[in-house]
Design an enzyme around this catalytic site. Structure first.
Site, PDB file in Angstrom:
ATOM      1  N   ARG A  74      -1.472  -0.772 -10.373  1.00 36.16           N
ATOM      2  CA  ARG A  74      -0.655  -1.004 -11.581  1.00 36.16           C
ATOM      3  C   ARG A  74      -1.470  -0.971 -12.853  1.00 36.16           C
ATOM      4  O   ARG A  74      -1.031  -0.431 -13.863  1.00 36.16           O
ATOM      5  CB  ARG A  74       0.028  -2.375 -11.500  1.00 36.16           C
ATOM      6  CG  ARG A  74       1.248  -2.416 -10.697  1.00 36.16           C
ATOM      7  CD  ARG A  74       2.006  -3.711 -10.964  1.00 36.16           C
ATOM      8  NE  ARG A  74       1.187  -4.896 -10.878  1.00 36.16           N
ATOM      9  CZ  ARG A  74       1.341  -5.852  -9.984  1.00 36.16           C
ATOM     10  NH1 ARG A  74       2.285  -5.793  -9.094  1.00 36.16           N
ATOM     11  NH2 ARG A  74       0.553  -6.913  -9.987  1.00 36.16           N
ATOM     12  N   PRO A  78       0.489   3.195 -17.475  1.00 38.46           N
ATOM     13  CA  PRO A  78       1.078   2.709 -18.728  1.00 38.46           C
ATOM     14  C   PRO A  78       2.144   1.644 -18.434  1.00 38.46           C
ATOM     15  O   PRO A  78       2.919   1.778 -17.480  1.00 38.46           O
ATOM     16  CB  PRO A  78       1.732   3.958 -19.334  1.00 38.46           C
ATOM     17  CG  PRO A  78       1.121   5.116 -18.629  1.00 38.46           C
ATOM     18  CD  PRO A  78       0.694   4.626 -17.287  1.00 38.46           C
ATOM     19  N   ARG A  91      12.385   8.054   7.649  1.00 39.30           N
ATOM     20  CA  ARG A  91      12.553   7.863   9.087  1.00 39.30           C
ATOM     21  C   ARG A  91      11.548   8.731   9.820  1.00 39.30           C
ATOM     22  O   ARG A  91      11.245   9.838   9.389  1.00 39.30           O
ATOM     23  CB  ARG A  91      13.974   8.238   9.513  1.00 39.30           C
ATOM     24  CG  ARG A  91      14.999   7.255   8.999  1.00 39.30           C
ATOM     25  CD  ARG A  91      16.413   7.737   9.309  1.00 39.30           C
ATOM     26  NE  ARG A  91      17.388   6.785   8.848  1.00 39.30           N
ATOM     27  CZ  ARG A  91      17.866   6.721   7.612  1.00 39.30           C
ATOM     28  NH1 ARG A  91      17.450   7.567   6.701  1.00 39.30           N
ATOM     29  NH2 ARG A  91      18.767   5.821   7.273  1.00 39.30           N
ATOM     30  N   LEU A  92      11.075   8.234  10.930  1.00 40.55           N
ATOM     31  CA  LEU A  92      10.169   8.975  11.795  1.00 40.55           C
ATOM     32  C   LEU A  92      10.472   8.541  13.213  1.00 40.55           C
ATOM     33  O   LEU A  92      10.496   7.346  13.503  1.00 40.55           O
ATOM     34  CB  LEU A  92       8.708   8.660  11.454  1.00 40.55           C
ATOM     35  CG  LEU A  92       7.658   9.228  12.406  1.00 40.55           C
ATOM     36  CD1 LEU A  92       7.528  10.738  12.227  1.00 40.55           C
ATOM     37  CD2 LEU A  92       6.312   8.566  12.165  1.00 40.55           C
ATOM     38  N   GLY A 100       3.306   9.403  23.176  1.00 41.62           N
ATOM     39  CA  GLY A 100       1.945   9.373  23.685  1.00 41.62           C
ATOM     40  C   GLY A 100       1.246  10.719  23.663  1.00 41.62           C
ATOM     41  O   GLY A 100       0.113  10.841  24.122  1.00 41.62           O
ATOM     42  N   GLY A 102       0.784  12.496  20.768  1.00 42.92           N
ATOM     43  CA  GLY A 102       0.229  12.749  19.435  1.00 42.92           C
ATOM     44  C   GLY A 102       1.192  13.384  18.456  1.00 42.92           C
ATOM     45  O   GLY A 102       0.797  13.717  17.335  1.00 42.92           O
ATOM     46  N   GLY A 104       3.718  12.019  16.854  1.00 42.05           N
ATOM     47  CA  GLY A 104       3.927  11.153  15.695  1.00 42.05           C
ATOM     48  C   GLY A 104       2.839  11.321  14.657  1.00 42.05           C
ATOM     49  O   GLY A 104       3.112  11.424  13.457  1.00 42.05           O
ATOM     50  N   TYR A 140       1.382   3.001  10.978  1.00 46.05           N
ATOM     51  CA  TYR A 140       1.114   3.476   9.614  1.00 46.05           C
ATOM     52  C   TYR A 140      -0.205   2.938   9.066  1.00 46.05           C
ATOM     53  O   TYR A 140      -0.858   3.596   8.258  1.00 46.05           O
ATOM     54  CB  TYR A 140       2.272   3.134   8.680  1.00 46.05           C
ATOM     55  CG  TYR A 140       3.507   3.961   8.933  1.00 46.05           C
ATOM     56  CD1 TYR A 140       3.480   5.343   8.761  1.00 46.05           C
ATOM     57  CD2 TYR A 140       4.697   3.381   9.350  1.00 46.05           C
ATOM     58  CE1 TYR A 140       4.601   6.118   8.992  1.00 46.05           C
ATOM     59  CE2 TYR A 140       5.822   4.145   9.590  1.00 46.05           C
ATOM     60  CZ  TYR A 140       5.773   5.511   9.416  1.00 46.05           C
ATOM     61  OH  TYR A 140       6.882   6.272   9.656  1.00 46.05           O
TER      62      TYR A 140
END
Length: 168
Positions: A74, A78, A91-92, A100, A102, A104, A140
């Site tokens: 932040r 500005p 969404r994923l 399993g 790979g 994703g 993530y």
């Protein structure tokens, strides 16, 4: 054949898709096409030769209230920006038969790359996700997303994403 991600098309077999999460399944079976038609999001899929969808993700424009962004981020902006332009990885999901393998990770990499490229023509400071559960949060985190206080959303700045794709 390499890993290919394309925009959802009516020829893709959606009914057989099952990621093990009813909310994500229902979205993909019933709503994804409508959201694409209404320009609410774009749905990308990885499918095999028979058009069976192995996994999907959605991207859309979004904004993040300034006070939800990390302080270090932040203070570089500005003060007139009350809402910050971001890209939402909404969404994923991966079919249970493909977990399993790979997929994703490859879908997230594809989403980040597309988001970074788009940020060169449409303002977006970061990719934001809103993990559906703790397992998604942990997933993530492996990509460098940081949890935003108070919202549970996660944040990955475009500057960081750009370092993943120096050729762009």
């Amino acid at each position: 054949m390499g890993f290919l991600v394309v925009a959802l098309h009516s020829s893709h077999e959606r009914k057989a898709f099952d990621c093990g999460n009813e909310q994500l399944n229902v979205y993909f079976h019933r709503q994804a096409n409508q959201d694409v038609k209404r320009k609410l999001s774009v749905c990308f899929v990885n499918a095999d030769e028979s058009r069976f969808v192995k996994g999907y993700y959605t991207l859309s424009n979004s904004s993040l209230p300034r006070d939800e962004a990390p302080e270090y981020f932040r203070r570089k902006l500005p003060p007139s920006y009350l809402n910050l332009p971001v890209t939402l990885l909404g969404r994923l999901a991966i079919d249970v038969t493909e977990k399993g393998k790979g997929i994703g990770k490859l879908l997230v990499a594809d989403a980040l790359k597309r988001s970074f490229i788009a940020s060169k023509t449409i303002g977006s400071l970061a990719v934001v996700v809103d993990p559906i559960d703790e397992a998604a949060t942990q997933f993530y985190t492996k990509f460098g997303f940081i949890t935003l206080p108070d919202s549970g959303k996660m944040f990955l700045p475009m500057v960081t994403i750009g370092k993943l794709f120096p050729e762009l």
